[in-house]
Design a protein around this motif. Structure first.
Motif, mmCIF file in Angstrom:
data_model
loop_
_atom_site.group_PDB
_atom_site.id
_atom_site.type_symbol
_atom_site.label_atom_id
_atom_site.label_comp_id
_atom_site.label_asym_id
_atom_site.label_seq_id
_atom_site.Cartn_x
_atom_site.Cartn_y
_atom_site.Cartn_z
ATOM 1 N N VAL A 133 47.262 48.806 37.428
ATOM 2 C CA VAL A 133 46.287 47.724 37.266
ATOM 3 C C VAL A 133 46.526 46.649 38.324
ATOM 4 C CG1 VAL A 133 45.524 45.868 35.725
ATOM 5 C CG2 VAL A 133 45.946 48.144 34.809
ATOM 6 N N GLY A 134 47.769 46.299 38.544
ATOM 7 C CA GLY A 134 48.100 45.321 39.578
ATOM 8 C C GLY A 134 47.757 45.826 40.968
ATOM 9 N N LEU A 135 47.967 47.099 41.215
ATOM 10 C CA LEU A 135 47.623 47.687 42.517
ATOM 11 C C LEU A 135 46.120 47.662 42.731
ATOM 12 C CD1 LEU A 135 48.484 49.230 45.069
ATOM 13 C CD2 LEU A 135 48.229 51.333 43.739
ATOM 14 N N LEU A 136 45.353 48.006 41.710
ATOM 15 C CA LEU A 136 43.896 47.957 41.825
ATOM 16 C C LEU A 136 43.417 46.531 42.077
ATOM 17 C CD1 LEU A 136 42.772 50.447 39.054
ATOM 18 C CD2 LEU A 136 42.570 50.731 41.519
ATOM 19 N N HIS A 137 44.045 45.578 41.416
ATOM 20 C CA HIS A 137 43.669 44.185 41.645
ATOM 21 C C HIS A 137 43.916 43.785 43.087
ATOM 22 C CE1 HIS A 137 44.619 39.899 42.055
ATOM 23 N NE2 HIS A 137 43.500 39.771 41.366
ATOM 24 N N SER A 138 45.047 44.170 43.626
ATOM 25 C CA SER A 138 45.341 43.790 45.020
ATOM 26 C C SER A 138 44.364 44.450 45.983
ATOM 27 C CB SER A 138 46.783 44.148 45.382
ATOM 28 O OG SER A 138 46.970 45.542 45.367
ATOM 29 N N MET A 139 43.956 45.671 45.693
ATOM 30 C CA MET A 139 42.977 46.335 46.559
ATOM 31 C C MET A 139 41.612 45.646 46.461
ATOM 32 S SD MET A 139 44.336 50.283 46.103
ATOM 33 C CE MET A 139 42.784 50.937 45.813
ATOM 34 N N PHE A 140 41.196 45.253 45.244
ATOM 35 C CA PHE A 140 39.934 44.533 45.091
ATOM 36 C C PHE A 140 39.999 43.156 45.750
ATOM 37 C CE2 PHE A 140 38.889 47.182 41.177
ATOM 38 C CZ PHE A 140 37.977 47.965 41.871
ATOM 39 N N ALA A 141 41.148 42.506 45.675
ATOM 40 C CA ALA A 141 41.285 41.179 46.282
ATOM 41 C C ALA A 141 41.163 41.256 47.801
ATOM 42 C CB ALA A 141 42.623 40.564 45.891
ATOM 43 N N VAL A 142 41.676 42.313 48.392
ATOM 44 C CA VAL A 142 41.573 42.473 49.841
ATOM 45 C C VAL A 142 40.129 42.774 50.242
ATOM 46 C CG1 VAL A 142 42.220 43.980 51.761
ATOM 47 C CG2 VAL A 142 43.965 43.147 50.196
ATOM 48 N N VAL A 143 39.470 43.628 49.494
ATOM 49 C CA VAL A 143 38.110 44.043 49.844
ATOM 50 C C VAL A 143 37.093 42.936 49.563
ATOM 51 C CG1 VAL A 143 36.275 45.674 49.268
ATOM 52 C CG2 VAL A 143 38.614 46.478 49.552
ATOM 53 N N ARG A 144 37.183 42.303 48.407
ATOM 54 C CA ARG A 144 36.158 41.342 48.006
ATOM 55 C C ARG A 144 36.551 39.887 48.212
ATOM 56 N NH1 ARG A 144 33.281 43.749 42.678
ATOM 57 N NH2 ARG A 144 33.028 45.866 43.451
ATOM 58 N N ARG A 203 38.241 37.956 46.372
ATOM 59 C CA ARG A 203 38.198 37.198 45.120
ATOM 60 C C ARG A 203 39.423 37.554 44.298
ATOM 61 N NH1 ARG A 203 32.664 38.210 42.142
ATOM 62 N NH2 ARG A 203 33.444 40.303 42.424
ATOM 63 N N GLN A 204 39.838 36.615 43.492
ATOM 64 C CA GLN A 204 40.984 36.858 42.624
ATOM 65 C C GLN A 204 40.628 36.543 41.177
ATOM 66 O OE1 GLN A 204 44.502 34.967 43.996
ATOM 67 N NE2 GLN A 204 44.487 35.992 45.955
ATOM 68 N N SER A 205 39.507 37.017 40.736
ATOM 69 C CA SER A 205 39.059 36.717 39.377
ATOM 70 C C SER A 205 39.878 37.449 38.312
ATOM 71 C CB SER A 205 37.584 37.071 39.218
ATOM 72 O OG SER A 205 37.388 38.450 39.460
ATOM 73 N N LEU A 206 40.469 38.563 38.660
ATOM 74 C CA LEU A 206 41.259 39.330 37.693
ATOM 75 C C LEU A 206 42.757 39.048 37.800
ATOM 76 C CD1 LEU A 206 39.520 42.811 37.922
ATOM 77 C CD2 LEU A 206 39.305 41.113 36.117
ATOM 78 N N TYR A 207 43.141 37.994 38.521
ATOM 79 C CA TYR A 207 44.560 37.726 38.732
ATOM 80 C C TYR A 207 45.340 37.546 37.428
ATOM 81 C CZ TYR A 207 48.848 35.640 40.377
ATOM 82 O OH TYR A 207 50.160 35.376 40.598
ATOM 83 N N PRO A 208 44.863 36.765 36.443
ATOM 84 C CA PRO A 208 45.635 36.626 35.195
ATOM 85 C C PRO A 208 45.838 37.962 34.471
ATOM 86 C CG PRO A 208 43.974 34.921 35.315
ATOM 87 C CD PRO A 208 43.697 35.870 36.438
#
Length: 71
Positions: A18-29, A31-36
């Motif tokens: 889940v954390g890895l997917l978040h980091s990939m989405f943060a790089v692409v988009r 945005r850090q909306s799913l950080y918490p």
């Protein structure tokens, strides 16, 4: 006991994903909306990873914490 240790390790790996997917989405988009959510998943994953290590060590009879209790 060893089977439950492997189970907790697999659950921890899924939570790390889940954390890895978040980091990939943060790089692409950018945005850090799913950080918490990602941070919480990482924390729970780290705890379950530790639980897995302790269970496995206890199953093999090599838990280092018992050495300190004997002294």
């Amino acid at each position: 006991m060893i089977d439950s240790s492997i189970f907790w390790l697999r659950v921890a790996a899924c939570l790390y994903a889940v954390g890895l997917l978040h980091s990939m989405f943060a790089v692409v988009r950018h945005r850090q909306s799913l950080y918490p959510v990602a941070l919480g998943a990482f924390r729970v994953g780290a705890v379950l990873h530790a639980v897995s290590i302790v269970e496995l060590a206890t199953a093999y009879g090599d838990c280092r914490s018992t050495i300190f209790m004997k002294r």
